[in-house]
Design an enzyme around this catalytic site. Structure first.
Site, PDB file in Angstrom:
ATOM      1  N   LEU A 189       0.879  -1.165   0.000  1.00 51.90           N
ATOM      2  CA  LEU A 189       0.000   0.000   0.000  1.00 51.90           C
ATOM      3  C   LEU A 189       0.918   1.217   0.000  1.00 51.90           C
ATOM      4  O   LEU A 189       1.813   1.333   0.820  1.00 51.90           O
ATOM      5  CB  LEU A 189      -0.875  -0.014   1.261  1.00 51.90           C
ATOM      6  CG  LEU A 189      -2.020   0.999   1.329  1.00 51.90           C
ATOM      7  CD1 LEU A 189      -2.989   0.821   0.176  1.00 51.90           C
ATOM      8  CD2 LEU A 189      -2.756   0.842   2.646  1.00 51.90           C
ATOM      9  N   ASP A 190       0.714   2.116  -0.948  1.00 53.86           N
ATOM     10  CA  ASP A 190       1.582   3.278  -1.067  1.00 53.86           C
ATOM     11  C   ASP A 190       1.768   3.979   0.270  1.00 53.86           C
ATOM     12  O   ASP A 190       0.874   4.006   1.097  1.00 53.86           O
ATOM     13  CB  ASP A 190       0.985   4.289  -2.043  1.00 53.86           C
ATOM     14  CG  ASP A 190       1.046   3.769  -3.463  1.00 53.86           C
ATOM     15  OD1 ASP A 190       1.758   2.788  -3.695  1.00 53.86           O
ATOM     16  OD2 ASP A 190       0.387   4.346  -4.326  1.00 53.86           O
ATOM     17  N   SER A 191       2.928   4.573   0.444  1.00 53.83           N
ATOM     18  CA  SER A 191       3.204   5.259   1.701  1.00 53.83           C
ATOM     19  C   SER A 191       2.238   6.412   1.912  1.00 53.83           C
ATOM     20  O   SER A 191       1.880   6.738   3.044  1.00 53.83           O
ATOM     21  CB  SER A 191       4.651   5.776   1.718  1.00 53.83           C
ATOM     22  OG  SER A 191       4.868   6.652   0.642  1.00 53.83           O
ATOM     23  N   PRO A 204       4.585   5.619  -3.909  1.00 55.33           N
ATOM     24  CA  PRO A 204       3.309   5.292  -3.340  1.00 55.33           C
ATOM     25  C   PRO A 204       2.440   4.622  -4.319  1.00 55.33           C
ATOM     26  O   PRO A 204       1.403   5.138  -4.636  1.00 55.33           O
ATOM     27  CB  PRO A 204       2.744   6.617  -2.957  1.00 55.33           C
ATOM     28  CG  PRO A 204       3.382   7.564  -3.855  1.00 55.33           C
ATOM     29  CD  PRO A 204       4.676   6.965  -4.295  1.00 55.33           C
ATOM     30  N   LEU A 256      -0.541   4.668  -5.146  1.00 53.48           N
ATOM     31  CA  LEU A 256       0.159   5.391  -6.161  1.00 53.48           C
ATOM     32  C   LEU A 256       1.588   5.556  -5.789  1.00 53.48           C
ATOM     33  O   LEU A 256       1.928   5.603  -4.659  1.00 53.48           O
ATOM     34  CB  LEU A 256      -0.372   6.796  -6.244  1.00 53.48           C
ATOM     35  CG  LEU A 256      -1.846   6.868  -6.191  1.00 53.48           C
ATOM     36  CD1 LEU A 256      -2.250   8.292  -6.435  1.00 53.48           C
ATOM     37  CD2 LEU A 256      -2.497   5.990  -7.141  1.00 53.48           C
TER      38      LEU A 256
END
Length: 321
Positions: free
Chosen positions: A73-75, A302, A313
């Site tokens: 999961l993107d930061s 991300p 993303l």
């Protein structure tokens, strides 16, 4: 004071109980840390609870604790991150084959190189002509089986290196070809220009960032993702996700979904004697293939799409679906 210390020690979970945990559970990932950061923090807390130091897994022949996550999961994204522990690391693929759900806040009028708020604005367009009805009509084009081009800033790889890393190094990167993805449900939850909120249910390999970027173009404008939250992954929803204050052996044991037919018991080293489940390989937008804490990798961008972006993303140093 001595009594208090004694009480704390007596409540400490034994290492054997931690190593006996096998299955899947979900944690809540807040915005900021990468999925690898969350996994390492979780492992550190659990080992501290049983009185063990969190040692560099690359320096151990046998890890005290086997753990992995089921899709990056993107930061910059938040929400459900599914974790496998013990033999559960081998069931991530089969247990997470269901759809993923996301809530995405988009912003009209601006396009960015990463397709999310972490990037640099590359284009600005007017959006005053866009109505709620216009957007709802265009969303129909993105529902069902569609073709989608993955973002350049993503966890996808070329010659073994992530595209996002190559871009940061100043290398020229060509877009991957469009690929088929599935959008089960797509609805406009809120429309307050320039902001809008989408509820998305999709299959693997889907990038929320690409959806929002394509939607902006369809509306004769531009758009990027401002916020992204994964609300469901497989069987797990936000209601199942443990927040950091509940990252304990006891809370995990109560929320654990165990594999059907447990494999042989742990030999005490944290390594299971049998691995009856296939290894995980999933790629969606806000996620990447399941990651093991034994070989942690930083997510440079991300893009959790998700392994599915519906989940994430890519950003320059973060991951945002």
């Amino acid at each position: 004071m001595a009594a208090v210390v004694t009480g704390t020690v007596s409540q400490r979970a034994p290492l054997s109980k931690l190593q006996s945990l096998n299955g899947l559970f979900a944690v809540y990932k807040k915005q900021g840390p990468t999925s690898a950061d969350v996994l390492n923090r979780l492992k550190e807390k659990l080992l501290q609870e049983v009185g063990e130091k969190h040692q560099n897994p690359r320096k151990r022949k046998k890890a005290l604790l086997k753990m992995g996550h089921g899709g990056t999961l993107d930061s910059a994204a938040s929400g459900v991150l599914v974790v496998g522990i013990g033999s559960g690391t081998k069931m991530l693929t089969t247990m997470l084959t269901g759809s993923k759900k996301y809530s995405a806040v988009g912003e009209l009028g601006k396009a960015t190189d990463t397709l999310d708020a972490t990037g640099t604005v590359t284009q600005e367009n007017s959006f005053e002509h866009i109505t709620r009805e216009d957007m709802e009509e265009k969303l129909k084009k993105f529902t069902g089986e569609i073709m989608q081009v993955p973002p350049l800033y993503s966890a996808l790889k070329r010659n073994g290196q992530r595209l996002s890393v190559l871009l940061k190094q100043g290398q020229k990167v060509e877009a991957k070809p469009a690929r088929p993805v599935t959008v089960h449900r797509l609805s406009l939850k809120d429309f307050s220009p320039p902001l809008f909120t989408l509820d998305i249910e999709c299959g693997g390999g889907f990038y929320v960032r690409s959806l929002v970027d394509d939607l902006g173009k369809e509306l004769s404008s531009s758009a990027h993702v401002r916020e992204l939250t994964r609300t469901k992954q497989g069987q797990f929803t936000l209601e199942h996700a443990l927040h950091e204050e509940h990252w304990t052996v006891e809370h995990i044991s109560h929320s654990l979904k165990e594999p059907p037919g447990l494999p042989a018991a742990s030999d005490g080293s944290g390594e299971m004697e049998m691995d009856p489940y296939p290894a995980v390989r999933s790629e969606s937008d806000h996620e990447e293939p399941a990651s093991s804490s034994r070989h942690p990798e930083r997510e440079p961008h991300p893009d959790t799409g998700a392994q599915s972006e519906a989940g994430g993303l890519p950003s320059r140093e973060k991951n945002l679906a």
